[in-house]
Design a protein around this motif. Structure first.
Motif, PDB file in Angstrom:
ATOM      1  N   LYS A   3      50.382  16.533  47.850  1.00  0.00           N
ATOM      2  CA  LYS A   3      49.799  17.794  48.269  1.00  0.00           C
ATOM      3  C   LYS A   3      50.271  18.869  47.317  1.00  0.00           C
ATOM      4  N   LEU A   4      49.354  19.582  46.698  1.00  0.00           N
ATOM      5  CA  LEU A   4      49.677  20.533  45.660  1.00  0.00           C
ATOM      6  C   LEU A   4      49.289  21.934  46.087  1.00  0.00           C
ATOM      7  N   ILE A   5      50.100  22.916  45.666  1.00  0.00           N
ATOM      8  CA  ILE A   5      49.686  24.305  45.765  1.00  0.00           C
ATOM      9  C   ILE A   5      49.331  24.736  44.367  1.00  0.00           C
ATOM     10  N   THR A   6      48.106  25.150  44.134  1.00  0.00           N
ATOM     11  CA  THR A   6      47.633  25.352  42.779  1.00  0.00           C
ATOM     12  C   THR A   6      47.035  26.725  42.593  1.00  0.00           C
ATOM     13  N   TYR A   7      46.968  27.129  41.349  1.00  0.00           N
ATOM     14  CA  TYR A   7      46.109  28.227  40.970  1.00  0.00           C
ATOM     15  C   TYR A   7      45.471  27.874  39.647  1.00  0.00           C
ATOM     16  N   THR A   8      44.248  28.268  39.443  1.00  0.00           N
ATOM     17  CA  THR A   8      43.548  28.014  38.201  1.00  0.00           C
ATOM     18  C   THR A   8      43.587  29.279  37.391  1.00  0.00           C
ATOM     19  N   LEU A   9      44.033  29.177  36.137  1.00  0.00           N
ATOM     20  CA  LEU A   9      44.217  30.375  35.336  1.00  0.00           C
ATOM     21  C   LEU A   9      42.910  31.119  35.166  1.00  0.00           C
ATOM     22  N   ALA A  10      41.816  30.377  35.086  1.00  0.00           N
ATOM     23  CA  ALA A  10      40.532  31.054  34.956  1.00  0.00           C
ATOM     24  C   ALA A  10      40.269  31.961  36.144  1.00  0.00           C
ATOM     25  N   SER A  11      40.619  31.489  37.337  1.00  0.00           N
ATOM     26  CA  SER A  11      40.405  32.319  38.522  1.00  0.00           C
ATOM     27  C   SER A  11      41.354  33.496  38.525  1.00  0.00           C
ATOM     28  N   VAL A  12      42.569  33.282  38.001  1.00  0.00           N
ATOM     29  CA  VAL A  12      43.517  34.393  37.898  1.00  0.00           C
ATOM     30  C   VAL A  12      42.939  35.500  37.024  1.00  0.00           C
ATOM     31  N   LEU A  13      42.375  35.091  35.874  1.00  0.00           N
ATOM     32  CA  LEU A  13      41.834  36.086  34.954  1.00  0.00           C
ATOM     33  C   LEU A  13      40.629  36.781  35.560  1.00  0.00           C
ATOM     34  N   ALA A  14      39.767  36.005  36.234  1.00  0.00           N
ATOM     35  CA  ALA A  14      38.584  36.601  36.839  1.00  0.00           C
ATOM     36  C   ALA A  14      38.952  37.615  37.909  1.00  0.00           C
ATOM     37  N   ILE A  15      39.908  37.230  38.745  1.00  0.00           N
ATOM     38  CA  ILE A  15      40.317  38.133  39.820  1.00  0.00           C
ATOM     39  C   ILE A  15      41.057  39.324  39.249  1.00  0.00           C
ATOM     40  N   SER A  16      41.818  39.091  38.173  1.00  0.00           N
ATOM     41  CA  SER A  16      42.543  40.192  37.560  1.00  0.00           C
ATOM     42  C   SER A  16      41.575  41.249  37.046  1.00  0.00           C
ATOM     43  N   LEU A  17      40.391  40.809  36.530  1.00  0.00           N
ATOM     44  CA  LEU A  17      39.420  41.763  36.045  1.00  0.00           C
ATOM     45  C   LEU A  17      38.949  42.674  37.166  1.00  0.00           C
ATOM     46  N   VAL A  18      38.905  42.109  38.364  1.00  0.00           N
ATOM     47  CA  VAL A  18      38.443  42.902  39.492  1.00  0.00           C
ATOM     48  C   VAL A  18      39.530  43.823  40.013  1.00  0.00           C
ATOM     49  N   ASN A  19      40.789  43.346  39.956  1.00  0.00           N
ATOM     50  CA  ASN A  19      41.838  44.035  40.715  1.00  0.00           C
ATOM     51  C   ASN A  19      42.822  44.836  39.898  1.00  0.00           C
ATOM     52  N   THR A  21      44.160  47.583  37.380  1.00  0.00           N
ATOM     53  CA  THR A  21      43.828  48.830  36.734  1.00  0.00           C
ATOM     54  C   THR A  21      45.078  49.357  36.082  1.00  0.00           C
ATOM     55  N   GLU A  22      44.926  50.401  35.327  1.00  0.00           N
ATOM     56  CA  GLU A  22      46.081  50.970  34.646  1.00  0.00           C
ATOM     57  C   GLU A  22      47.004  51.692  35.614  1.00  0.00           C
ATOM     58  N   ASP A  23      46.471  52.120  36.765  1.00  0.00           N
ATOM     59  CA  ASP A  23      47.266  52.891  37.712  1.00  0.00           C
ATOM     60  C   ASP A  23      47.912  51.950  38.716  1.00  0.00           C
ATOM     61  N   PHE A  24      49.231  52.004  38.819  1.00  0.00           N
ATOM     62  CA  PHE A  24      49.985  51.158  39.756  1.00  0.00           C
ATOM     63  C   PHE A  24      49.450  51.267  41.176  1.00  0.00           C
ATOM     64  N   ASP A  25      49.049  52.468  41.582  1.00  0.00           N
ATOM     65  CA  ASP A  25      48.659  52.682  42.973  1.00  0.00           C
ATOM     66  C   ASP A  25      47.204  52.328  43.239  1.00  0.00           C
ATOM     67  N   ALA A 110      58.224  40.672  38.563  1.00  0.00           N
ATOM     68  CA  ALA A 110      58.343  40.840  40.012  1.00  0.00           C
ATOM     69  C   ALA A 110      57.713  42.132  40.514  1.00  0.00           C
ATOM     70  N   TYR A 111      57.757  43.198  39.698  1.00  0.00           N
ATOM     71  CA  TYR A 111      57.447  44.521  40.221  1.00  0.00           C
ATOM     72  C   TYR A 111      56.298  45.266  39.540  1.00  0.00           C
ATOM     73  N   ASP A 112      55.899  44.874  38.361  1.00  0.00           N
ATOM     74  CA  ASP A 112      54.920  45.650  37.599  1.00  0.00           C
ATOM     75  C   ASP A 112      53.509  45.136  37.875  1.00  0.00           C
ATOM     76  N   ALA A 113      52.671  45.951  38.476  1.00  0.00           N
ATOM     77  CA  ALA A 113      51.314  45.526  38.838  1.00  0.00           C
ATOM     78  C   ALA A 113      50.333  45.638  37.681  1.00  0.00           C
ATOM     79  N   ASN A 114      50.707  46.232  36.582  1.00  0.00           N
ATOM     80  CA  ASN A 114      49.803  46.379  35.455  1.00  0.00           C
ATOM     81  C   ASN A 114      49.572  45.047  34.764  1.00  0.00           C
ATOM     82  N   GLU A 115      48.356  44.838  34.287  1.00  0.00           N
ATOM     83  CA  GLU A 115      47.980  43.667  33.505  1.00  0.00           C
ATOM     84  C   GLU A 115      48.262  42.360  34.245  1.00  0.00           C
TER      85      GLU A 115
END
Length: 532
Positions: A3-19, A21-25, A110-115
């Motif tokens: 049983k694996l807990i996985t993430y696909t990097l492609a999905s990470v990048l796709a979701i990152s494009l949506v979520n 921004t340059e502003d932490f808040d 751990a703490y920086d939400a940018n990029e």
């Protein structure tokens, strides 16, 4: 079935494009105009926060990030690996001149939400988004995010000590620190709540679309992982607070959530090569350690040929040869032909968060400490070895377990005999149930250390907690007296970005330490002795 807990990097990048921004808040904004109502109906507004959390507990890509997050600190300090590269004229982490620019990455992840970085900001995002959804199943995402958060943040606390945790979600207090003791109490609370509350969501697949795993959001397995993590942390505090450790450990051992005794917690790397393979093979920046050579060769351990490659030069061609940390190195060519990390890393598709072998060794120590429900120490110890051998496809576990004569070998430096080191223990493989508890603990932790490779963060934490296995002292100490050569490095100092932007709170956090803000100060759970 694994049983694996996985993430696909492609999905990470796709979701990152949506979520992202340059502003932490503003990490919750939606640049594509999808309606809030549509997002809430499918839990997408919540689930989109999970990929960055998965990614940043242990960064897989880019490889340089892993190198700075783990490899040029904990992987070295644990006795697992050594770099043949004399970074900054050999004045660097290996010689205890801690490089702030390197160690900053641990905190940033751990703490920086940018990029796309950050664990804590996205966990906060989950909590916030759950409040916007009128669906009784939404709360399960809070519990799942809390499990990931504890997994990531206990590692951060085990590097720095005090961390920003319980007050982080309140923007008025987000910069304030908890002591490590306070943080650990919060970890236990968060894990306990998640384990108990997720039971009612077993069989509900609301997390399926955001998990991308072979068990597709299997809440039952999440509970088992959280419960195993609770046992890890209970053992971690067993010297400093035996009562708390016993209470939390026995909760894990008695819980209907079970433990990961058959399956590993694994994170899919999305088709990328393991960063350690890149760092070792392509860059030539990491090699086998002297300690690994001493222990694995002395024990005639079959995992040696999986973990490492034979040396290519320096007069030791064909041998498995390690490097002692903190020795004089003028050029990479001196030790560069020593043993690289194993080819198995190139073919891995996953990164372990926790293995069944580790859980068996946790149970072995719990049994040694007399915790109810732990079973027999020797049986757990031997099962841990068998699980590790099976994980790496190595045969001969039964013969290995029965070996009552082999001991770690003395280390001989291939270049400079001044770096030779006699291994300071005759610890053996075959379990000695008649030995003192301290002798039994050394056996348990030594085998646990071998089995957890290459997770240097956990290995370094366990070395600091127990003193096992025997990690060699550095030859060159450039700490200016801040780190004792014999006691060795105990933590990493708070990072410059925090000092520059959150100075008052860092100053307050420093007062929560046992000493000054440097690498020689012990953490809360690091008592310097065992309590047997």
């Amino acid at each position: 079935m694994k049983k694996l807990i996985t993430y696909t990097l492609a999905s990470v990048l796709a979701i990152s494009l949506v979520n992202c921004t340059e502003d932490f808040d503003d990490i919750n904004t939606d640049p594509y105009g999808i309606s809030d109502e549509s997002l809430k109906q499918q839990f997408n507004n919540i689930g989109a926060k999970f990929p960055p959390m998965f990614a940043n507990v242990i960064r897989i890509e880019p490889a340089w990030n892993y190198q700075l997050q783990h490899n040029l600190n904990a992987d070295l300090f644990s006795g697992y690996m050594t770099s043949p590269t004399p970074f900054s004229g050999n004045i660097n982490n290996q010689t205890y001149s801690l490089v702030s620019g390197w160690n900053q990455t641990i905190w940033t992840d751990a703490y920086d939400a940018n990029e796309g970085n950050g664990i804590m900001p996205y966990a906060r995002g989950v909590h916030e988004q759950v409040q916007t959804v009128d669906n009784e199943n939404a709360i399960m995402f809070t519990y799942l995010s809390d499990i990931i958060k504890v997994m990531g943040m206990h590692r951060i606390s085990d590097v720095f000590g005090p961390i920003r945790y319980t007050k982080f979600n309140d923007y008025e207090t987000t910069g304030q620190y908890d002591s490590q003791e306070e943080a650990y109490h919060a970890f236990f609370t968060d894990l306990g709540t998640a384990i108990d509350e997720l039971k009612k969501f077993e069989g509900i697949d609301a997390f399926k679309n955001f998990d991308a795993s072979m068990f597709k959001g299997d809440v039952t397995m999440w509970r088992a992982f959280a419960n195993s993590l609770r046992l890890r942390l209970a053992i971690r505090v067993s010297n400093v607070d035996p009562a708390l450790a016993k209470t939390e450990g026995e909760k894990s051992l008695a819980s209907d959530a079970g433990l990961l005794l058959e399956d590993n917690m694994e994170i899919d790397m999305g088709g990328f090569v393991h960063p350690l393979y890149t760092i070792s093979d392509s860059w030539g920046d990491i090699r086998m350690s002297a300690e690994m050579e001493s222990v694995l060769k002395g024990f005639n351990d079959g995992r040696l040929e999986t973990y490492f490659m034979p040396a290519l030069g320096n007069g030791v061609e064909g041998e498995y040869k390690g490097i002692r940390m903190g020795v004089a190195i003028e050029a990479k060519s001196e030790y560069g032909d020593h043993s690289k990390l194993g080819e198995y890393l190139k073919d891995l598709t996953y990164k372990d968060w926790m293995t069944s072998a580790e859980v068996y060794f946790l149970k072995a120590e719990a049994a040694l400490r007399g915790w109810a429900g732990a079973g027999d120490a020797q049986t757990n110890y031997e099962n841990g070895i068998k699980a590790s051998f099976a994980q790496h496809g190595v045969g001969g576990a039964d013969d290995y377990i029965a070996d009552n004569t082999s001991t770690p070998a003395d280390y001989v430096d291939a270049i400079n005999p001044a770096n030779d080191y006699a291994y300071p223990s005759d610890v053996k493989i075959a379990y000695n149930a008649a030995g003192t508890k301290e002798e039994q603990l050394e056996q348990i932790i030594t085998q646990k250390w071998i089995a957890m490779f290459p997770d240097g963060q956990e290995a370094w934490s366990e070395y600091r907690r127990t003193g096992y296995p025997k990690v060699f002292p550095v030859v060159i100490n450039n700490s200016g007296g801040e780190i004792d050569t014999d006691i060795q490095i105990r933590r990493i100092n708070f990072v410059d970005s925090e000092k520059n932007t959150n100075g008052a709170n860092v100053e307050a956090a420093t007062s929560l330490l046992k000493g000054p803000d440097n690498g020689g100060t012990r953490l809360w759970w690091d008592t310097g002795s065992n309590t047997f």
